[in-house]
Design a protein around this motif. Structure first.
Motif, short mmCIF file in Angstrom:
data_model
loop_
_atom_site.label_atom_id
_atom_site.label_comp_id
_atom_site.label_asym_id
_atom_site.label_seq_id
_atom_site.Cartn_x
_atom_site.Cartn_y
_atom_site.Cartn_z
N LEU A 203 27.46 -56.69 9.20
CA LEU A 203 28.22 -56.66 10.44
C LEU A 203 27.30 -56.09 11.52
O LEU A 203 26.71 -55.03 11.34
N ARG A 204 27.19 -56.76 12.64
CA ARG A 204 26.17 -56.38 13.62
C ARG A 204 26.49 -55.04 14.31
O ARG A 204 27.65 -54.62 14.39
N LYS A 205 25.44 -54.41 14.81
CA LYS A 205 25.57 -53.13 15.49
C LYS A 205 26.32 -53.30 16.80
O LYS A 205 26.15 -54.29 17.51
N LEU A 206 27.14 -52.30 17.11
CA LEU A 206 27.91 -52.31 18.35
C LEU A 206 27.81 -50.97 19.06
O LEU A 206 27.50 -49.95 18.45
N LYS A 207 28.12 -50.98 20.35
CA LYS A 207 28.26 -49.76 21.13
C LYS A 207 29.73 -49.63 21.54
O LYS A 207 30.47 -50.61 21.55
N THR A 208 30.13 -48.42 21.90
CA THR A 208 31.50 -48.24 22.35
C THR A 208 31.71 -48.94 23.69
O THR A 208 30.76 -49.17 24.44
N LYS A 209 32.95 -49.24 23.99
CA LYS A 209 33.27 -49.81 25.30
C LYS A 209 32.96 -48.80 26.39
O LYS A 209 33.15 -47.59 26.21
N LYS A 210 32.53 -49.27 27.55
CA LYS A 210 32.11 -48.38 28.64
C LYS A 210 33.28 -47.89 29.48
O LYS A 210 33.19 -46.83 30.10
N PHE A 211 34.37 -48.67 29.50
CA PHE A 211 35.46 -48.33 30.41
C PHE A 211 36.78 -48.24 29.66
O PHE A 211 37.11 -49.10 28.84
N LYS A 212 37.53 -47.20 29.96
CA LYS A 212 38.83 -46.98 29.33
C LYS A 212 39.84 -48.00 29.85
O LYS A 212 39.82 -48.39 31.02
N ASN A 213 40.74 -48.43 28.96
CA ASN A 213 41.81 -49.37 29.31
C ASN A 213 41.28 -50.70 29.86
O ASN A 213 41.96 -51.37 30.63
N ASP A 214 40.08 -51.04 29.45
CA ASP A 214 39.47 -52.32 29.86
C ASP A 214 39.77 -53.37 28.79
O ASP A 214 39.34 -53.23 27.64
N ARG A 215 40.49 -54.41 29.16
CA ARG A 215 40.88 -55.43 28.18
C ARG A 215 39.86 -56.55 28.06
O ARG A 215 40.02 -57.45 27.23
N ASN A 216 38.83 -56.51 28.87
CA ASN A 216 37.79 -57.54 28.79
C ASN A 216 36.92 -57.34 27.56
O ASN A 216 36.84 -56.23 27.00
N GLU A 217 36.28 -58.41 27.12
CA GLU A 217 35.38 -58.34 25.97
C GLU A 217 33.92 -58.38 26.43
O GLU A 217 33.59 -59.07 27.39
N TYR A 218 33.08 -57.61 25.74
CA TYR A 218 31.65 -57.56 26.05
C TYR A 218 30.87 -57.69 24.74
O TYR A 218 31.26 -57.11 23.72
N TYR A 219 29.78 -58.41 24.80
CA TYR A 219 28.99 -58.64 23.59
C TYR A 219 28.55 -57.31 22.96
O TYR A 219 28.62 -57.14 21.74
N ASP A 220 28.12 -56.35 23.79
CA ASP A 220 27.61 -55.08 23.27
C ASP A 220 28.66 -54.30 22.46
O ASP A 220 28.32 -53.61 21.51
N SER A 221 29.92 -54.41 22.88
CA SER A 221 30.98 -53.65 22.19
C SER A 221 31.79 -54.52 21.23
O SER A 221 32.73 -54.02 20.59
N ILE A 320 34.22 -42.07 11.76
CA ILE A 320 32.99 -42.32 12.51
C ILE A 320 32.04 -43.14 11.65
O ILE A 320 31.81 -42.83 10.48
N HIS A 321 31.49 -44.19 12.25
CA HIS A 321 30.52 -45.04 11.56
C HIS A 321 29.34 -44.18 11.10
O HIS A 321 28.86 -43.32 11.84
N PRO A 322 28.86 -44.37 9.88
CA PRO A 322 27.80 -43.50 9.34
C PRO A 322 26.46 -43.59 10.06
O PRO A 322 25.68 -42.63 10.03
N THR A 323 26.16 -44.70 10.72
CA THR A 323 24.84 -44.85 11.36
C THR A 323 24.91 -45.25 12.84
O THR A 323 23.87 -45.39 13.47
N GLN A 324 26.11 -45.44 13.37
CA GLN A 324 26.27 -45.81 14.78
C GLN A 324 27.24 -44.85 15.45
O GLN A 324 28.21 -44.40 14.83
N SER A 325 27.01 -44.53 16.71
CA SER A 325 27.80 -43.51 17.42
C SER A 325 29.11 -44.12 17.96
O SER A 325 29.30 -44.29 19.17
N ARG A 326 30.00 -44.41 17.04
CA ARG A 326 31.29 -45.01 17.37
C ARG A 326 32.20 -44.94 16.16
O ARG A 326 31.77 -44.63 15.04
N GLY A 327 33.49 -45.23 16.39
CA GLY A 327 34.41 -45.34 15.27
C GLY A 327 34.33 -46.72 14.63
O GLY A 327 33.71 -47.64 15.17
#
Length: 377
Positions: A203-221, A320-327
Motif C-alpha cells: 500500500l503506497r505511502k501517504l501524508k495526512t490531509k493538509k486542511f481540516k474538514n476538506d472533502r476534496n481528494e489529493y494524491y498525496d493523502s 499510528i502507522h509504524p513507519t509513516q507519520s499518520r494514522g
C-alpha cells in the motif's frame, strides 16, 4: 454441500456473514439501521441487494414480511448491542432497559425457530454468559460460548470476542454444539502467524490531509478509488483476496491531523504510547497520563495490531502507522480485519472506520461457516 439459509441481524458491513455469501449460501435477510453499512453491503453483494434492508431491528418482530421465514431458516446470526453487562450490573439481561435490542433479537429467534443461532459480542459480555445461555434455553436451544482470539486464525490483530452458538433442542443438539467449537479449535492448528507488515504490504505511502474538514481528494493523502500500479502480493494478501487479481485500491486515504499530532507521530518509536519520553515535552495530556496512556500508540510492524474498533471514526491516534507519520487509513484497517481488497466501503471516512471496526473479520467468518457446514444435516 447442503446450502444454508440464513438471516444476518445487525449485519453492519457484512463481516460475520461474508463467507456464507461468498460460498453460495442463501441470504434471506440482512438488516441494519445504519444506512452507510447497508449501502456497503449492497455495493459488494449486488445479487443479494433485494434481501438487504435498511430498517430498525425492532420492526423485525412486528412486521409480517419479516416473520414469513418461520421454520424456513437454518441460521440466524448477529451481534446485538448489550450495554448492561458490566460486573456491577446485577440485573437479569432481559430486564435491563439498556438491552432492548438483545430482547428483540431473542424474540425474533423465538418466532422464526432457526436450526442454529450464532451471537457475537465484546469480551465484557462474558459476565452475562450464563444468563444468555439460560435465555436461549428458555426459547428452545442448547447453547455454549467460547472466547475466540482472531490472531489464532491467521488474522494480524489482537481481537478477542465472545461467540455463542446454539442449536434447536434435539437428542443430538448438545453434541452439535460441542462439535462446532471442537472444529473451530482444530482450525487453529493449521495457521501461520501473520503480523502487521503482512497486512500493510504494497500500500503506497501517504501524508495526512493538509486542511481540516476538506472533502476534496489529493494524491498525496490518498484517493477513494485508485488504479493499482503493480501486482506485488504476499501469502496473506492472496488469502484474503482468494487468489484473485485486484486492479484497484479502495478507501486508502489519510485523514487530517494537526501539526502537533504529526510531530508526536514522527517522534514515537514503534510500540510506544503516550507516556514515552520522546514526546514528554509536547504531550498534551501529560498531567493525566495515567488516564490517557493510550491516547497515542504507534503500532509495531513485526507484531499483530491492537484491536481495530469503531473508535477510529473519531481519530486514529491509537493506530499510528509504524513507519509513516499518520494514522491508519480505512483500507489498512480493512486489511488488518481481513477484508478483501475489492471490498468497497461506502460513506464518509468516519463511517468507513466505524463499519470496519464493528465488523467480524471475514477470514474468521470463513472458519465459522466451515464449522457450521460440517455439522449441518
Amino acid at each position: 454441500m447442503k446450502k444454508i439459509k440464513f438471516i444476518d441481524v445487525f449485519c453492519g458491513a457484512g463481516g460475520l456473514s461474508y463467507s456464507f455469501k461468498k460460498k453460495g449460501h442463501s441470504l434471506k435477510l440482512a438488516i441494519d439501521i445504519d444506512c452507510s453499512s447497508i449501502k456497503t453491503l449492497k455495493k459488494n453483494f449486488p445479487s443479494f441487494k433485494d434481501n438487504i434492508v435498511n430498517e430498525d431491528i425492532i420492526k423485525l418482530v412486528k412486521q409480517k414480511r419479516y416473520l414469513d421465514f418461520k421454520n424456513k431458516i437454518d441460521l440466524i446470526m448477529g451481534g446485538p448491542p448489550c450495554q448492561g453487562f458490566s460486573t456491577a450490573n446485577r440485573q437479569n439481561i432481559l430486564n435491563d432497559p439498556r438491552n432492548e435490542l438483545y430482547k428483540f433479537f431473542l424474540e425474533y429467534v423465538k418466532k422464526i425457530k432457526p436450526k442454529y443461532v450464532l451471537i457475537e459480542n465484546v469480551i465484557g459480555i462474558r459476565t452475562k454468559a450464563d444468563d444468555i445461555i439460560k435465555n436461549l434455553n428458555n426459547i428452545g436451544y442448547v447453547a455454549d460460548f467460547r472466547v475466540i482470539q482472531a490472531s489464532d486464525y491467521g488474522i494480524p490483530q489482537n481481537r478477542k470476542r465472545i461467540f455463542f452458538f446454539a442449536v434447536k433442542k434435539t437428542k443430538i443438539a448438545e453434541n452439535k454444539v460441542k462439535n462446532f467449537f471442537s472444529i473451530m479449535e482444530n482450525f487453529k492448528d493449521d495457521q501461520n502467524k501473520v503480523v502487521l507488515k503482512d497486512a500493510l504490504f504494497n500500500l503506497r505511502k501517504l501524508k495526512t490531509k493538509k486542511f481540516k474538514n476538506d472533502r476534496n481528494e489529493y494524491y498525496d493523502s490518498g484517493l477513494n478509488i485508485e488504479k493499482q500500479k503493480n501486482n506485488l502480493t504476499n501469502e496473506y494478501i492472496q488469502l484474503i483476496n482468494s487468489n484473485q487479481k485486484v486492479n484497484f485500491v479502495y478507501n486508502h486515504r489519510a485523514r487530517y491531523n494537526n501539526p502537533r499530532d504529526i510531530d508526536i507521530f514522527s517522534k514515537l518509536p514503534q510500540g510506544a504510547d503516550s507516556t514515552h519520553h520522546s514526546i514528554k515535552d509536547i504531550m498534551p495530556y501529560k498531567k493525566r497520563e495515567g488516564i490517557f496512556k493510550d491516547k497515542y500508540f504507534k503500532l509495531r510492524l513485526n507484531n499483530v495490531s491492537k484491536t481495530i474498533t469503531s473508535h477510529m471514526k473519531f481519530d486514529c491516534n491509537m493506530y499510528i502507522h509504524p513507519t509513516q507519520s499518520r494514522g491508519l487509513t480505512p483500507r489498512e484497517a480493512a486489511r488488518i480485519q481481513s477484508f478483501s481488497d475489492n471490498y468497497f466501503f461506502e460513506g464518509t471516512i468516519a463511517q468507513c472506520y466505524s463499519q470496519i471496526g464493528n465488523a467480524v473479520p471475514p477470514l474468521l467468518s470463513k472458519y465459522i461457516c466451515s464449522a457450521i457446514e460440517k455439522i449441518n444435516d
